[in-house]
Enzyme design. Structure first.
Site, mmCIF file in Angstrom:
data_model
loop_
_atom_site.group_PDB
_atom_site.id
_atom_site.type_symbol
_atom_site.label_atom_id
_atom_site.label_comp_id
_atom_site.label_asym_id
_atom_site.label_seq_id
_atom_site.Cartn_x
_atom_site.Cartn_y
_atom_site.Cartn_z
ATOM 1 N N HIS A 299 44.807 29.865 43.034
ATOM 2 C CA HIS A 299 43.993 31.000 43.471
ATOM 3 C C HIS A 299 42.594 30.561 43.917
ATOM 4 O O HIS A 299 41.586 31.156 43.497
ATOM 5 C CB HIS A 299 43.899 32.055 42.357
ATOM 6 C CG HIS A 299 43.801 33.450 42.876
ATOM 7 N ND1 HIS A 299 43.114 34.435 42.231
ATOM 8 C CD2 HIS A 299 44.287 34.023 44.000
ATOM 9 C CE1 HIS A 299 43.194 35.559 42.913
ATOM 10 N NE2 HIS A 299 43.902 35.332 44.000
ATOM 11 N N HIS B 120 38.869 35.615 32.325
ATOM 12 C CA HIS B 120 39.718 34.842 33.259
ATOM 13 C C HIS B 120 41.149 34.887 32.711
ATOM 14 O O HIS B 120 41.698 35.959 32.518
ATOM 15 C CB HIS B 120 39.108 33.445 33.372
ATOM 16 C CG HIS B 120 39.669 32.560 34.440
ATOM 17 N ND1 HIS B 120 40.533 32.991 35.408
ATOM 18 C CD2 HIS B 120 39.484 31.226 34.695
ATOM 19 C CE1 HIS B 120 40.855 31.982 36.207
ATOM 20 N NE2 HIS B 120 40.241 30.887 35.783
ATOM 21 N N GLY C 122 42.684 43.029 32.193
ATOM 22 C CA GLY C 122 43.803 43.169 33.119
ATOM 23 C C GLY C 122 43.452 44.044 34.314
ATOM 24 O O GLY C 122 44.304 44.290 35.163
ATOM 25 N N HIS D 171 38.585 42.509 39.565
ATOM 26 C CA HIS D 171 38.655 41.153 40.096
ATOM 27 C C HIS D 171 37.378 40.868 40.873
ATOM 28 O O HIS D 171 36.845 41.756 41.528
ATOM 29 C CB HIS D 171 39.876 40.988 41.022
ATOM 30 C CG HIS D 171 40.233 39.570 41.233
ATOM 31 N ND1 HIS D 171 39.659 38.807 42.225
ATOM 32 C CD2 HIS D 171 41.076 38.764 40.555
ATOM 33 C CE1 HIS D 171 40.155 37.588 42.147
ATOM 34 N NE2 HIS D 171 41.011 37.531 41.145
ATOM 35 N N ASP E 61 47.106 39.645 35.605
ATOM 36 C CA ASP E 61 47.311 39.555 34.155
ATOM 37 C C ASP E 61 47.888 40.845 33.576
ATOM 38 O O ASP E 61 48.497 40.816 32.503
ATOM 39 C CB ASP E 61 45.988 39.220 33.454
ATOM 40 C CG ASP E 61 45.522 37.830 33.813
ATOM 41 O OD1 ASP E 61 46.361 36.921 33.786
ATOM 42 O OD2 ASP E 61 44.335 37.653 34.129
ATOM 43 N N ARG F 200 26.189 20.030 42.155
ATOM 44 C CA ARG F 200 24.965 20.075 41.352
ATOM 45 C C ARG F 200 24.056 21.129 41.966
ATOM 46 O O ARG F 200 23.230 20.810 42.835
ATOM 47 C CB ARG F 200 24.319 18.689 41.368
ATOM 48 C CG ARG F 200 23.348 18.344 40.252
ATOM 49 C CD ARG F 200 22.183 19.262 40.215
ATOM 50 N NE ARG F 200 21.210 18.886 39.221
ATOM 51 C CZ ARG F 200 20.253 19.708 38.824
ATOM 52 N NH1 ARG F 200 20.165 20.940 39.296
ATOM 53 N NH2 ARG F 200 19.362 19.294 37.934
#
Ligand code: CMC
Length: 372
Positions: A185, A220, A260, A263, A314, A358
């Site tokens: 993803h 996540h 769940g 996003h 999820d 970085r």
């Protein structure tokens, strides 16, 4: 304070190119190496998708045979990895077990630093993670581990090693679909973590271990486990609608996040959900658990109508694994087994065209001062 714009959570910030997958929020689509994930889930094995993610093309028949001949013998754990899993407390979270096991696998690889060998290391991790998850599942129940098979495909063998029975075709198929949907993803938090670690030219095992740590969080991958905790709080059985309303009133009044749902990229629905929902419904029919669908739909309907926030992958994946007989804490380790393909494809891509990751920060602490 310094006056510089910051991009909190890197939201909306492209930080590199990738040829591995394309997430398109506008068209609600997800492509792996150009192929819609739904098409892959409809017709390909998880092995073929893993091969595609790593090599850029689906394998020919002979390439797939060679891949299987190479990876199936790797399914068995080194006794030292098995011993390390067995040494962990029985109440350790399964994500801690899989994270530790990957570290141990890395510590046994004398060539861990050979970055040009990362593809074969990725294949070995792909082959071994099911044995870790399954061994951990069985030791908690006081059961002996089951030897990996050499004739079953990846999804079937994962279920075989876990439950000690060859899975029914419908169950193995729903599991295969979930693995394919979970495989990749783009620059999600765990993949980004893996790429950050790889960008220091650290080894692949360290990068995967870090990615597992990032995946564990409930914002996540940990959300698939969290969905089941919510379902347990609301309660299974008939009459879900009323129980959902009461539960949701309270959850929203106390500003709880509903796991769940939502996003970072998809704001009008996750493109993977319909395919995973179909697989879940097949399992609901297979196991005769209409109450699970009632609960699933009641919470979705109520939450979406109140907040306009849609389910993510999820949401259907958690109940599917529950129906199959996995323990709730094992859902995210299954996600690890699937996503290790995407992670390692990204780690390889990062190393091949590396720039140390970085970013900058904007200082907002006390102004310069002196001890004397
Ligand atoms: N429940 C309740 N409110 C939510 C939810 C949710 N699941 N998701 C978003 N919101 C609200 C949030 O409270 C915020 O409201 P306000 O503006 O009033 O403060 C608004 O929507 C924006 O949310 P955000 O958290 O700033 O948005 P984001 O893009 O940073 O969040 C997210 C994305 C996935 C972290 C969030 O939707 C979330 O926490 N969802 C629940 C956890 C979850 O399901 N994670 C799995 C993500 S997808 C698959 C995976 O990676 O495993």
């Amino acid at each position: 304070m310094e006056e510089k714009e910051i991009y909190k959570g890197l939201a909306g910030v492209p930080i590199d190119y990738t040829a591995i997958s394309k997430v398109n929020a506008e068209t609600n689509s997800l492509l792996y190496r150009g192929y819609p994930v739904q098409e892959l889930a409809a017709s390909k094995t998880f092995e073929e998708v893993a091969y595609l993610l790593w090599n850029g093309e689906l394998p020919s028949e002979s390439e797939l045979t060679a891949f299987n001949e190479r990876t199936r013998p790797l399914r068995k754990l080194d006794p030292r990895v098995a011993a390390a899993v067995d040494a962990l407390p029985l109440d350790a979270h399964p994500m801690d077990v899989v994270r530790t096991a990957v570290s141990v696998i890395g510590s046994l690889d004398k060539d861990a630093w050979t970055l040009t060998e990362n593809l074969s290391k990725a294949e070995a991790l792909f082959a071994q993670i099911p044995a870790v998850v399954a061994r951990d599942h069985r030791r908690r129940k006081g059961l002996e581990p089951v030897e990996p098979s050499s004739h079953l495909n990846y999804a079937e063998d994962f279920l075989w090693q876990t439950f000690g029975e060859e899975p029914e075709a419908a169950v193995a198929d729903a599991f295969r679909v979930s693995l394919i949907l979970y495989a990749e993803h783009s620059f999600n938090a765990s993949t980004f973590t893996g790429r950050v670690i790889a960008s220091t030219l650290s080894d692949i095992y360290s990068a995967v271990t870090g990615a597992i740590g990032a995946l564990k969080g409930p914002l996540h991958g940990g959300a698939n486990e969290a969905v089941l905790h919510i379902f347990n709080e609301i309660g299974f059985g008939p009459g879900a609608k009323e129980r959902v309303k009461v539960w949701l009133d309270n959850a929203l009044a106390t500003k709880r996040k509903i796991m769940g749902f939502g996003h970072r990229v998809y704001k009008s629905g996750d493109s993977r959900v319909p395919t995973m929902r179909d697989a879940m419904v097949k399992m609901i029919e297979h196991y005769g658990r209409a109450d699970v669908l009632e609960l699933y739909e009641a919470l979705e309907e109520d939450f979406v109508s109140r907040k306009g926030i849609y389910p993510n992958l999820d949401y259907p994946a958690g109940p599917t694994y529950h129906l199959m007989g996995f323990e709730t804490e094992e859902f995210t380790p299954i996600f690890v087994a699937a996503r290790v393909t995407g992670w390692t494809a990204h780690i390889i891509e990062q190393v091949e065209n590396n720039a140390l990751i970085r970013p900058l920060s904007v200082y907002n602490g006390v102004p310069e001062r002196h001890v004397l």
